[in-house]
Enzyme design. Structure first.
Site, mmCIF file in Angstrom:
data_model
loop_
_atom_site.group_PDB
_atom_site.id
_atom_site.type_symbol
_atom_site.label_atom_id
_atom_site.label_comp_id
_atom_site.label_asym_id
_atom_site.label_seq_id
_atom_site.Cartn_x
_atom_site.Cartn_y
_atom_site.Cartn_z
ATOM 1 N N ASN A 1 -2.718 0.705 -4.076
ATOM 2 C CA ASN A 1 -3.065 0.983 -2.681
ATOM 3 C C ASN A 1 -1.989 0.346 -1.812
ATOM 4 O O ASN A 1 -1.539 -0.770 -2.080
ATOM 5 C CB ASN A 1 -4.428 0.410 -2.296
ATOM 6 C CG ASN A 1 -4.746 0.714 -0.840
ATOM 7 O OD1 ASN A 1 -4.962 1.852 -0.475
ATOM 8 N ND2 ASN A 1 -4.744 -0.303 -0.009
ATOM 9 N N ARG B 1 -1.938 -7.447 8.957
ATOM 10 C CA ARG B 1 -1.123 -8.552 9.450
ATOM 11 C C ARG B 1 -1.319 -9.795 8.595
ATOM 12 O O ARG B 1 -2.342 -9.960 7.924
ATOM 13 C CB ARG B 1 -1.428 -8.831 10.914
ATOM 14 C CG ARG B 1 -2.777 -9.467 11.138
ATOM 15 C CD ARG B 1 -2.977 -9.797 12.619
ATOM 16 N NE ARG B 1 -4.190 -10.536 12.800
ATOM 17 C CZ ARG B 1 -5.236 -10.088 13.480
ATOM 18 N NH1 ARG B 1 -5.215 -8.905 14.046
ATOM 19 N NH2 ARG B 1 -6.314 -10.843 13.609
ATOM 20 N N GLU C 1 0.265 6.515 -1.447
ATOM 21 C CA GLU C 1 0.995 6.552 -0.176
ATOM 22 C C GLU C 1 2.481 6.822 -0.369
ATOM 23 O O GLU C 1 3.121 7.429 0.497
ATOM 24 C CB GLU C 1 0.790 5.237 0.584
ATOM 25 C CG GLU C 1 -0.615 5.039 1.140
ATOM 26 C CD GLU C 1 -1.640 4.505 0.146
ATOM 27 O OE1 GLU C 1 -2.809 4.340 0.544
ATOM 28 O OE2 GLU C 1 -1.286 4.271 -1.032
ATOM 29 N N ASP D 1 -3.611 -8.679 20.614
ATOM 30 C CA ASP D 1 -3.517 -7.287 20.192
ATOM 31 C C ASP D 1 -2.788 -6.426 21.216
ATOM 32 O O ASP D 1 -2.664 -6.794 22.385
ATOM 33 C CB ASP D 1 -4.928 -6.732 19.970
ATOM 34 C CG ASP D 1 -5.102 -6.102 18.615
ATOM 35 O OD1 ASP D 1 -4.124 -5.516 18.110
ATOM 36 O OD2 ASP D 1 -6.203 -6.197 18.066
#
Length: 175
Positions: free
Chosen positions: A48, A53, A112, A162
């Site tokens: 995966n 972060r 991916e 954020d």
């Protein structure tokens, strides 16, 4: 074989040598904000790739900020049940397609790096890691190989400024 990502290997890794930034006044510390993180299923070995972060706490320790519903968090729970260390590999840089694909909402089980190859119109060349039984893109700029020990206590990570203009609250995550 080896790849360009393995031209320099640090025998004594030190994350403080990298320009990891503390961007907002109330941040809990410096964060690696675009790491492409690989984990693998304990039972199937299926890879995966995600984008989570990492707050840097020392020269060789970070927190791994993934949410409970993420595939890597599920992988972690498998390792925790088995009581064994979970291998984790982090890459920085390389083709921007890797970063994008780490965030792509793919069906579980779709690799991916296959999507990255499709976008690039050429396959992603992977090389075997030095300390983990995993593979990384040969053209990554930086590779961080490590593990999460499910027997270690979680560490308080955050807060984090954020992009929305708000801070996400501090919480406990694997180290």
């Amino acid at each position: 074989g080896r790849g360009p990502c393995q031209e320099v290997i640090m025998s004594e890794p030190d994350l403080t040598l990298f320009p990891v930034l503390k961007c907002w006044p109330e941040d809990g510390g410096p964060f690696i904000t675009l790491p492409v993180i690989q984990t693998k299923d304990l039972h199937t070995g299926q890879r995966n790739v995600g984008l989570y972060r990492m707050q840097v706490f020392s020269k060789n320790m970070t927190a791994m900020h993934w949410h409970r519903h993420k595939v890597s968090a599920r992988h972690f729970n498998e390792y925790k049940k088995a009581g064994v260390r979970m291998p984790v590999v982090v890459t920085l840089g390389g083709d921007p397609a890797y970063t994008y694909c780490a965030t792509a909402p793919l069906p579980e089980g779709v690799d991916e790096f296959i999507l990255a190859g499709f976008i690039r119109k050429k396959r992603v060349e992977l090389v075997q890691c030095i300390t983990q039984d995993m593979q990384v893109p040969a053209d990554a700029d930086i590779v961080i190989e490590g593990y999460i020990d499910p027997n270690e206590d979680f560490i308080l990570e955050g807060p984090f400024g954020d992009h929305t203009g708000y801070y996400s609250l501090a919480d406990y995550y694997p180290r």
